[in-house]
Design an enzyme around this catalytic site. Structure first.
Site, PDB file in Angstrom:
ATOM      1  N   GLU A 100      -5.799  -3.906  10.635  1.00 38.35           N
ATOM      2  CA  GLU A 100      -4.607  -3.122  10.229  1.00 38.35           C
ATOM      3  C   GLU A 100      -5.221  -2.192   9.099  1.00 38.35           C
ATOM      4  O   GLU A 100      -6.189  -2.721   8.174  1.00 38.35           O
ATOM      5  CB  GLU A 100      -3.666  -4.217   9.600  1.00 38.35           C
ATOM      6  CG  GLU A 100      -2.461  -3.398   8.926  1.00 38.35           C
ATOM      7  CD  GLU A 100      -1.713  -4.529   8.105  1.00 38.35           C
ATOM      8  OE1 GLU A 100      -0.785  -4.112   7.373  1.00 38.35           O
ATOM      9  OE2 GLU A 100      -1.965  -5.683   8.360  1.00 38.35           O
ATOM     10  N   ASP A 156       3.733  -4.560  -1.471  1.00 38.69           N
ATOM     11  CA  ASP A 156       2.365  -5.113  -1.791  1.00 38.69           C
ATOM     12  C   ASP A 156       2.189  -5.594  -3.321  1.00 38.69           C
ATOM     13  O   ASP A 156       2.854  -5.027  -4.295  1.00 38.69           O
ATOM     14  CB  ASP A 156       1.256  -3.806  -1.719  1.00 38.69           C
ATOM     15  CG  ASP A 156       1.152  -3.363  -0.363  1.00 38.69           C
ATOM     16  OD1 ASP A 156       1.197  -4.097   0.567  1.00 38.69           O
ATOM     17  OD2 ASP A 156       1.240  -2.075  -0.078  1.00 38.69           O
TER      18      ASP A 156
END
Length: 267
Positions: free
Chosen positions: A54, A65
């Site tokens: 990824e 995040d």
């Protein structure tokens, strides 16, 4: 009319084949453009036994995040990393595992769905994760991704209703990305006990591999996650070491430790 040049390894068939062979799937993460040698981390991951990789496209407002990946994104942006620059770097790379981009919808919309997906395919990226685009608004991007032969991977949240989780599993391509908990990404001391139960609930909804992410930090976490799911995604634990100065070889060794733990307990 332009024709998209599709490169790279397809996500879905590759992961299903390995899962069906009894392998616990491992997908490590790196923030694109975080360092001058960032693509060397891709090679190190693949050599260490990653089943796919990824790649995060750095963004100034990364909603899901946590602090580690935010810091990695900020470092990449300060270096001048751009979507086009990252994809140009990827066009120079050839790896035996699929590449999957994680990004936010603003970057997709700014370029245009079809153009963005075509650019991914031309760079050898065969998977796309856009966690801030809701199911109700997914249609146009689904079509563009399918036309470019890019698997649009959907994220399943533990808060989702049974009907919504069924729809996520039905519409996802490549694999289903299952969150361990309703949290941002980040390193965790312990894997929530509910994570395995959630992955087990998702698996009957389709034949796609189910991978657990968000907080998978240690080989023990990876083993526990893969016991209920089909594998794991590891991001913040790797990015913390990279931010602290780890070389591609050192991060490769960390991925190898995860791989060895999964292999020791796989069927």
């Amino acid at each position: 009319m332009t024709t998209t040049t599709v490169r790279g390894v397809a996500v879905g068939p590759h992961l299903r084949e390995r899962r069906d062979a009894g392998r616990g799937l491992l997908v490590p993460y790196v923030t694109g453009g975080i360092s001058a040698d960032w693509t060397d981390h891709l090679r190190a991951y693949a050599d260490a036994g990653a089943d796919a990789i990824e790649i995060g496209l750095p963004f100034s407002d990364p909603m899901i995040d946590g602090p580690t990946v935010q810091e990695a994104s900020e470092r990449a942006l300060h270096r001048g990393a751009t979507v086009r620059g990252i994809l140009a770097d990827l066009r120079e790379v050839s790896l035996p595992v699929p590449l999957i981009v994680m990004t936010y919808y603003h970057l997709v919309a700014r370029e245009g769905h079809a153009r963005f997906c075509a650019a991914l395919a031309e760079a050898g990226v065969r998977g796309l994760i856009v966690p801030d685009l809701p199911l109700e608004e997914l249609g146009e991007l689904e079509q563009a991704a399918a036309a470019a032969e890019v698997d649009l991977v959907l994220v399943a949240a533990p808060s989702g209703s049974p009907s919504r989780l069924r729809e996520v599993a039905a519409r996802s391509r490549g694999f289903v990305y299952a969150m361990t908990a309703m949290v941002t990404t980040g390193e965790r001391a312990e894997l929530p006990a509910s994570a395995g139960e959630f992955a087990a609930r998702l698996k009957p909804h389709g034949d796609l591999p189910v991978l657990l992410g968000f907080g998978i930090s240690t080989p023990e976490h990876a083993v526990a996650g893969a016991r209920a799911a089909d594998g794991v995604v590891v991001a913040s634990a790797l990015m913390r070491r990279l931010l602290d100065g780890a070389t591609p070889e050192e991060l490769g060794a960390q991925v190898r430790a995860l791989r060895d733990a999964l292999d020791a307990t796989s069927g």
